[in-house]
Design an enzyme around this catalytic site. Sequence first.
Site, PDB file in Angstrom:
ATOM      1  N   CYS A 104      49.003  72.092  98.652  1.00 50.59           N
ATOM      2  CA  CYS A 104      47.516  71.910  99.236  1.00 50.59           C
ATOM      3  C   CYS A 104      47.428  71.813 100.535  1.00 50.59           C
ATOM      4  O   CYS A 104      46.574  72.081 101.139  1.00 50.59           O
ATOM      5  CB  CYS A 104      46.761  70.509  98.696  1.00 50.59           C
ATOM      6  SG  CYS A 104      48.011  69.087  98.746  1.00 50.59           S
TER       7      CYS A 104
ATOM      8  N   GLU B 260      42.151  64.386  95.593  1.00 54.86           N
ATOM      9  CA  GLU B 260      43.141  65.321  96.392  1.00 54.86           C
ATOM     10  C   GLU B 260      42.906  66.522  96.177  1.00 54.86           C
ATOM     11  O   GLU B 260      43.261  67.070  95.086  1.00 54.86           O
ATOM     12  CB  GLU B 260      44.400  64.500  96.111  1.00 54.86           C
ATOM     13  CG  GLU B 260      45.053  64.602  97.328  1.00 54.86           C
ATOM     14  CD  GLU B 260      45.519  66.131  97.595  1.00 54.86           C
ATOM     15  OE1 GLU B 260      45.226  66.814  98.396  1.00 54.86           O
ATOM     16  OE2 GLU B 260      46.948  66.354  97.035  1.00 54.86           O
TER      17      GLU B 260
END
Length: 477
Positions: free
Chosen positions: A284, A250
């Site tokens: 993110c 990720e």
Amino acid sequence: MTDYPQLELLIGGEAIGAAGRETIDVLDPASGDVIAALPAATAADLDAALDSVSKGFKSWRKTSADEREAVLRKGAALIRERAKEIGAAITLEQGKPFKEAVGETIYCAMLLEFYAGECKRLYGRTLVRPDGQRAEVRYEPVGPVAGFSAWNFPALNVMRKVGGPLAAGCSVIVKPSEETPAGGLGIVKALHDAGVPGEVLQCVFGVPSDISEHLLASPVIRKVTFTGSTAVGKHLAKLAAEDLKRTTMELGGHGPVLIFNDADIDKALDTMSANKFRNAGQVCVSPTRFLVEEDVFERFRDGFVERAKAIKVGNGMDGDTQMGPMASQRGPDGIQAKVADALDKGAKLEAGGNRIGNQGFFHEPTVLSEVPLDAEIMNEEPFGPVALINPMKGEAAMVEEANRLPYGLAAYAWTQDAGRRMRMASDIEAGMVAINNGSVSAADAPFGGVKWSGSGLEDGAEGVTACLVSKTVHESA
Ligand code: NAD
């Protein structure tokens, strides 16, 4: 510092303090002061953790789905009960407003509750065969997992590393960020208190590259899961490839936001400005490149600047703070360098642009407009409180710019046109697309990116199936 918990390594059911080990300072980002000493695992500690996680896997994989579900649900209940305590520790070590930190902790409980339910949904399949034969596809846990997580969501990143594997029947060694250890430790301790055995879930700290190299060199570990930068993700993926270990990565993003002239501009402004400055932009899936159709550009830019200037920045423990400090000195240093480069290349500074004060790691909410494509900040994730707002000529150019970068995590589009909404859903290269909406995350929704933003998924049913391998059994009477 009464609210900040004792920091320990949790190996094989034993809590190991700092005595006799090297320590790492943990800082309060609001002051820059040292608030705790974190013990670093030795090579012998890591070997002990590997030995334990191997034993833990043998027992946990044999537990019934009912048993795992019950333990995980109890863990979720304890996390809810302790949300304020865990949240306060997160604010102290990471800086985000207390309300956001408590929200993050509650979200961990929601995710764990979803994963608990998935324990009973790991169905297999029976293939069509003539009488006297049977072929069955069964799903089994991949094996012991090593998880490495980042500092931006101290608790949630750790939950994403452990929840899916535990539901699938895997054991886990997790290494939260050394900069924000307490949030993750709070999650791991709640799971232990709920009945997850110490050998099944362990928590270590140390020099990140030493720990990952040590753990990944062991054949015991069968899966690696990481949240952090693309550079480190690629490095870990290469280490994992040596032993063909499964990976979930990720990684970074560079969220495009397409604002069309038919959008509800006020709603887009309210939603996306709050979203941009959440957690000081250290997210993110943060919206970063605002690509605005030229006839609504000035209205959008001015509305965004007004909202950025109104944000109350302060210590996360103060009740009226909307944005806290950045998590470490790297934060404001990086933003300052990227803003200077953008201005040098011709971008316009519309709001902010400076650090705040000389204590801690505060930075102003910042807006740049008309940022040239060759500015570093248009190509590398700023990971901070900076919005880039550019005027664009029409849908094709906006989609092309959205897809220009090698990243593909979250993307956002605002339009009232039904046909265009469908095109946005299919034409934007991203793991998650939000349309007339600011959120790309929910416990039941797979979370992850494409291209350099990573591979594999967390959350949702996919967060559990990512920890399973299939075995086909061919049987005759
Ligand atoms: P980083 O990738 O160096 O560190 C992120 C986390 O990974 C840290 O907690 C660190 O302890 C750990 N880590 C670093 N090297 C490791 C290794 N070799 N083995 C195991 N773990 C390791 O990122 P950073 O320097 O903290 O931030 C740089 C950039 O990374 C940010 O600006 C942002 O673009 C990106 N980032 C993304 C996320 C995300 O949510 N995807 C989170 C943090 C950082």
